[in-house]
Design a protein around this motif. Structure first.
Motif, PDB file in Angstrom:
ATOM      1  N   LEU A 246       0.812  -1.213   0.000  1.00  0.00           N
ATOM      2  CA  LEU A 246       0.000   0.000   0.000  1.00  0.00           C
ATOM      3  C   LEU A 246       0.846   1.265   0.000  1.00  0.00           C
ATOM      4  N   ILE A 247       2.110   1.166   0.390  1.00  0.00           N
ATOM      5  CA  ILE A 247       3.013   2.315   0.353  1.00  0.00           C
ATOM      6  C   ILE A 247       4.321   1.884  -0.285  1.00  0.00           C
ATOM      7  N   SER A 248       5.047   2.842  -0.774  1.00  0.00           N
ATOM      8  CA  SER A 248       6.288   2.548  -1.499  1.00  0.00           C
ATOM      9  C   SER A 248       7.435   2.205  -0.552  1.00  0.00           C
ATOM     10  N   ASP A 249       8.458   1.563  -1.105  1.00  0.00           N
ATOM     11  CA  ASP A 249       9.671   1.276  -0.338  1.00  0.00           C
ATOM     12  C   ASP A 249      10.281   2.563   0.200  1.00  0.00           C
ATOM     13  N   GLU A 250      10.308   3.593  -0.667  1.00  0.00           N
ATOM     14  CA  GLU A 250      10.958   4.856  -0.284  1.00  0.00           C
ATOM     15  C   GLU A 250      10.249   5.517   0.906  1.00  0.00           C
ATOM     16  N   LEU A 251       8.911   5.538   0.867  1.00  0.00           N
ATOM     17  CA  LEU A 251       8.183   6.146   1.984  1.00  0.00           C
ATOM     18  C   LEU A 251       8.374   5.322   3.251  1.00  0.00           C
ATOM     19  N   TYR A 252       8.359   4.019   3.109  1.00  0.00           N
ATOM     20  CA  TYR A 252       8.532   3.153   4.286  1.00  0.00           C
ATOM     21  C   TYR A 252       9.899   3.390   4.924  1.00  0.00           C
ATOM     22  N   GLU A 253      10.918   3.467   4.101  1.00  0.00           N
ATOM     23  CA  GLU A 253      12.268   3.673   4.625  1.00  0.00           C
ATOM     24  C   GLU A 253      12.394   5.050   5.282  1.00  0.00           C
ATOM     25  N   SER A 254      11.735   6.048   4.695  1.00  0.00           N
ATOM     26  CA  SER A 254      11.782   7.393   5.270  1.00  0.00           C
ATOM     27  C   SER A 254      11.043   7.442   6.601  1.00  0.00           C
ATOM     28  N   LEU A 255       9.888   6.769   6.664  1.00  0.00           N
ATOM     29  CA  LEU A 255       9.139   6.696   7.930  1.00  0.00           C
ATOM     30  C   LEU A 255       9.969   6.014   9.014  1.00  0.00           C
ATOM     31  N   GLN A 256      10.631   4.924   8.651  1.00  0.00           N
ATOM     32  CA  GLN A 256      11.483   4.228   9.626  1.00  0.00           C
ATOM     33  C   GLN A 256      12.608   5.138  10.111  1.00  0.00           C
ATOM     34  N   LYS A 257      13.194   5.878   9.173  1.00  0.00           N
ATOM     35  CA  LYS A 257      14.336   6.732   9.499  1.00  0.00           C
ATOM     36  C   LYS A 257      13.942   7.865  10.439  1.00  0.00           C
ATOM     37  N   TYR A 258      12.833   8.559  10.108  1.00  0.00           N
ATOM     38  CA  TYR A 258      12.498   9.768  10.851  1.00  0.00           C
ATOM     39  C   TYR A 258      11.581   9.527  12.060  1.00  0.00           C
ATOM     40  N   THR A 268       5.840  16.766  17.974  1.00  0.00           N
ATOM     41  CA  THR A 268       5.391  17.836  17.078  1.00  0.00           C
ATOM     42  C   THR A 268       6.551  18.602  16.441  1.00  0.00           C
ATOM     43  N   ASN A 269       7.742  18.464  16.995  1.00  0.00           N
ATOM     44  CA  ASN A 269       8.921  19.123  16.415  1.00  0.00           C
ATOM     45  C   ASN A 269       9.586  18.276  15.346  1.00  0.00           C
ATOM     46  N   ASN A 270       9.144  17.022  15.226  1.00  0.00           N
ATOM     47  CA  ASN A 270       9.732  16.113  14.237  1.00  0.00           C
ATOM     48  C   ASN A 270       8.986  16.296  12.918  1.00  0.00           C
ATOM     49  N   LEU A 271       9.330  17.359  12.199  1.00  0.00           N
ATOM     50  CA  LEU A 271       8.590  17.732  10.994  1.00  0.00           C
ATOM     51  C   LEU A 271       8.722  16.699   9.883  1.00  0.00           C
ATOM     52  N   SER A 272       9.865  16.055   9.781  1.00  0.00           N
ATOM     53  CA  SER A 272      10.062  15.051   8.731  1.00  0.00           C
ATOM     54  C   SER A 272       9.154  13.849   8.961  1.00  0.00           C
ATOM     55  N   CYS A 273       9.042  13.430  10.213  1.00  0.00           N
ATOM     56  CA  CYS A 273       8.158  12.312  10.547  1.00  0.00           C
ATOM     57  C   CYS A 273       6.704  12.695  10.304  1.00  0.00           C
ATOM     58  N   LEU A 274       6.316  13.896  10.750  1.00  0.00           N
ATOM     59  CA  LEU A 274       4.945  14.354  10.555  1.00  0.00           C
ATOM     60  C   LEU A 274       4.592  14.427   9.074  1.00  0.00           C
ATOM     61  N   ARG A 275       5.521  14.896   8.260  1.00  0.00           N
ATOM     62  CA  ARG A 275       5.288  14.990   6.809  1.00  0.00           C
ATOM     63  C   ARG A 275       5.067  13.614   6.203  1.00  0.00           C
ATOM     64  N   ASP A 276       5.930  12.663   6.546  1.00  0.00           N
ATOM     65  CA  ASP A 276       5.817  11.318   5.994  1.00  0.00           C
ATOM     66  C   ASP A 276       4.548  10.619   6.479  1.00  0.00           C
ATOM     67  N   TYR A 277       4.224  10.839   7.755  1.00  0.00           N
ATOM     68  CA  TYR A 277       3.037  10.179   8.304  1.00  0.00           C
ATOM     69  C   TYR A 277       1.771  10.733   7.665  1.00  0.00           C
ATOM     70  N   GLN A 278       1.740  12.038   7.391  1.00  0.00           N
ATOM     71  CA  GLN A 278       0.587  12.635   6.720  1.00  0.00           C
ATOM     72  C   GLN A 278       0.430  12.045   5.318  1.00  0.00           C
ATOM     73  N   LEU A 279       1.540  11.835   4.617  1.00  0.00           N
ATOM     74  CA  LEU A 279       1.483  11.225   3.295  1.00  0.00           C
ATOM     75  C   LEU A 279       0.953   9.795   3.391  1.00  0.00           C
ATOM     76  N   PHE A 280       1.385   9.063   4.411  1.00  0.00           N
ATOM     77  CA  PHE A 280       0.868   7.700   4.631  1.00  0.00           C
ATOM     78  C   PHE A 280      -0.646   7.718   4.816  1.00  0.00           C
ATOM     79  N   ARG A 281      -1.156   8.621   5.654  1.00  0.00           N
ATOM     80  CA  ARG A 281      -2.604   8.689   5.889  1.00  0.00           C
ATOM     81  C   ARG A 281      -3.356   9.021   4.600  1.00  0.00           C
ATOM     82  N   GLU A 282      -2.793   9.880   3.781  1.00  0.00           N
ATOM     83  CA  GLU A 282      -3.440  10.232   2.519  1.00  0.00           C
ATOM     84  C   GLU A 282      -3.491   9.041   1.571  1.00  0.00           C
TER      85      GLU A 282
END
Length: 474
Positions: A246-258, A268-282
């Motif tokens: 349901l999600i790409s390798d790249e997004l999964y790896e980025s979510l794991q990283k951040y 709330t200060n982890n903007l990279s994680c919040l960005r990736d997680y919002q993309l996952f929800r979408e």
């Protein structure tokens, strides 16, 4: 996962002992009754007399005033009710009526899966009912669920521990009212959120037996389907989504990283994680996360609560039709249930007390409910040393409480494997995979099933239950 700390252990035992002393007083102080309900021979929407024995009624809990009136459905085994085991089943939520288990999962009837057309919904038999091999009690708990009601505002409050306590007290009183089942083997079970209170209920029953609470319950084991356990199940949504494509390798790896595996409480200060997680929800917003193979928009909250006013009902039907619910949605029955459960003739047939329920809901998410058990893993740890049997199963297409999260906490129990990972079969086909542990626990996946697995694969789940309850290998 860490073992139970000394602080948690002492608190846990103190609370449990208080509950037991209170329960002992309440049961001893109240008189037994000859019957806990009335037989239902006909149900509106079902053509002809019921071909199974259904009994409904109330069991009063609390002190002499019996402030809580628990409504329950009891279905006798269709095989050998005199000898077959007795199962108490709770639904999830918290706040879903036990009618959900009865009509949508493991009981002898269900709704015809079709759009609501303004007439009383029709019922049909479910050939794969677990009542083919077991007597089953479906109590509406916690308070405020289904047709269960409280006489006072104070009694209208509930919690995880309160639910376990009420279910324990209910079961002993039910056995007093139905003494012919006192010697039967007893199991308790449920799914989803019931993964929190069911282990607590099981442990309360054991402590009650040890402390001489009467009547003694011949408890044998427990059953849990896709159970909430650690309250960190959300952390396994993303690995599951990645594994299912349901999600790409790249997004999964980025979510794991951040995010580093934490998605339920993101800084709330982890903007990279919040960005990736919002993309996952979408990416998954059009997916039914409780069963990813279902058509989109088939989730639980799709089916709103119908008002009792007939004009408002017609308006609601138009609204529901206007959003084009896919005809293949298995949960169209949820909508049927709301209209059926609020019908006056239905409530009369079920022996519901007039004036005690404003409107009936499949799930009531407006309960005055406190979640006071942080997680039930520690209770599983305590139970694991006692050698009682348990069956834990996961519909393998459920993303909300996935098999990944359930396998993780079971693995943390660190028990030896006595029957290693292997397929189990129904009609010559793989129905899932299973493993058995030295502490008496059997774990099974159910292939092609979602949350509340028996809803999606009734034949396979019935075979699983029948074999397990008969002490056979899956």
């Amino acid at each position: 996962m860490a073992m139970l700390s000394s602080k948690h252990s002492h608190c846990f035992c103190f609370i449990t002992l208080l509950l037991h002393f209170g329960l002992l007083f309440l049961i001893c102080a109240q008189p037994a009754h000859s019957s806990a309900g009335s037989t239902v021979e006909f149900l509106p929407g079902f053509h002809g007399p019921l071909p199974f024995h259904l009994q409904t009624g109330y069991v009063g809990l609390g002190e002499s005033a019996e402030e809580v009136q628990v409504f329950c459905y009891f279905v006798k085994s269709e095989n050998n009710p005199q000898d077959d085991p007795l199962l108490l089943w709770l639904s999830g939520g918290p706040g879903c009526t036990s009618f959900a288990g009865l009509a949508f999962e493991i009981g002898p009837f269900t709704f015809i899966n079709q759009e609501y057309n303004g007439t009383l919904p029709n019922l049909v038999l479910r050939p794969q009912s677990w009542t083919k091999v077991s007597n089953i009690i479906f109590p509406d708990l916690p308070v405020g669920t289904g047709f269960t009601y409280a006489k006072t505002e104070a009694a209208n409050q509930s919690s995880d521990w309160g639910l376990a306590h009420h279910a324990h007290q209910f079961l002993r009183k039910w056995l007093i009212n139905n003494p012919e089942y006192l010697s039967h083997k007893v199991y308790v079970g449920g799914d989803s959120y019931s993964g929190i209170p069911i282990p607590a209920l099981f442990q309360e029953i054991l402590y009650g037996n040890e402390n001489g609470v009467q009547p003694r319950i011949n408890i044998q084991g427990y059953i849990l389907g896709n159970p909430l356990t650690t309250r960190h199940e959300i952390n396994y949504e993303i690995p599951f989504a990645h594994g299912m494509g349901l999600i790409s390798d790249e997004l999964y790896e980025s979510l794991q990283k951040y995010c580093e595996g934490e998605y339920g409480n993101i800084d709330t200060n982890n903007l990279s994680c919040l960005r990736d997680y919002q993309l996952f929800r979408e990416l998954i917003e059009e997916v039914d996360v409780s069963m990813i193979l279902e058509p989109g928009f088939c989730g639980y909250k799709m089916f709103v609560i119908p008002p009792r006013n007939s004009l408002m009902k017609r308006s609601l039907v138009q609204k529901v039709k206007g959003i084009s619910i896919p005809s293949k949605c298995r949960r169209l029955g949820y909508l049927q249930a709301h209209y059926w459960g609020n019908d006056d003739d239905v409530q009369k047939a079920l022996h519901v007390r007039k004036g005690t329920t404003y409107y009936w809901r499949h799930c009531n998410y407006d309960l005055n409910y406190k979640q006071d058990i942080d997680n039930s893993f520690y209770i599983h740890v305590n139970l694991s040393t006692k050698g009682y049997r348990s069956l834990i199963y996961s519909g393998d297409h459920d993303m909300t409480i996935s098999f990944l999260s359930t396998q993780a906490w079971i693995r943390s129990l660190n028990y030896s494997i006595i029957d290693d990972w292997r397929p189990w079969h129904v009609n010559g086909q793989v129905a899932g995979y299973t493993r058995t542990y030295s502490n008496g626990m059997t774990y099974a996946t159910v292939k092609g099933a979602g949350h509340t697995a028996p809803e999606f694969t009734p034949e396979e789940c019935f075979a699983m239950f029948k074999r397990w309850i008969s002490n056979e290998h899956l």
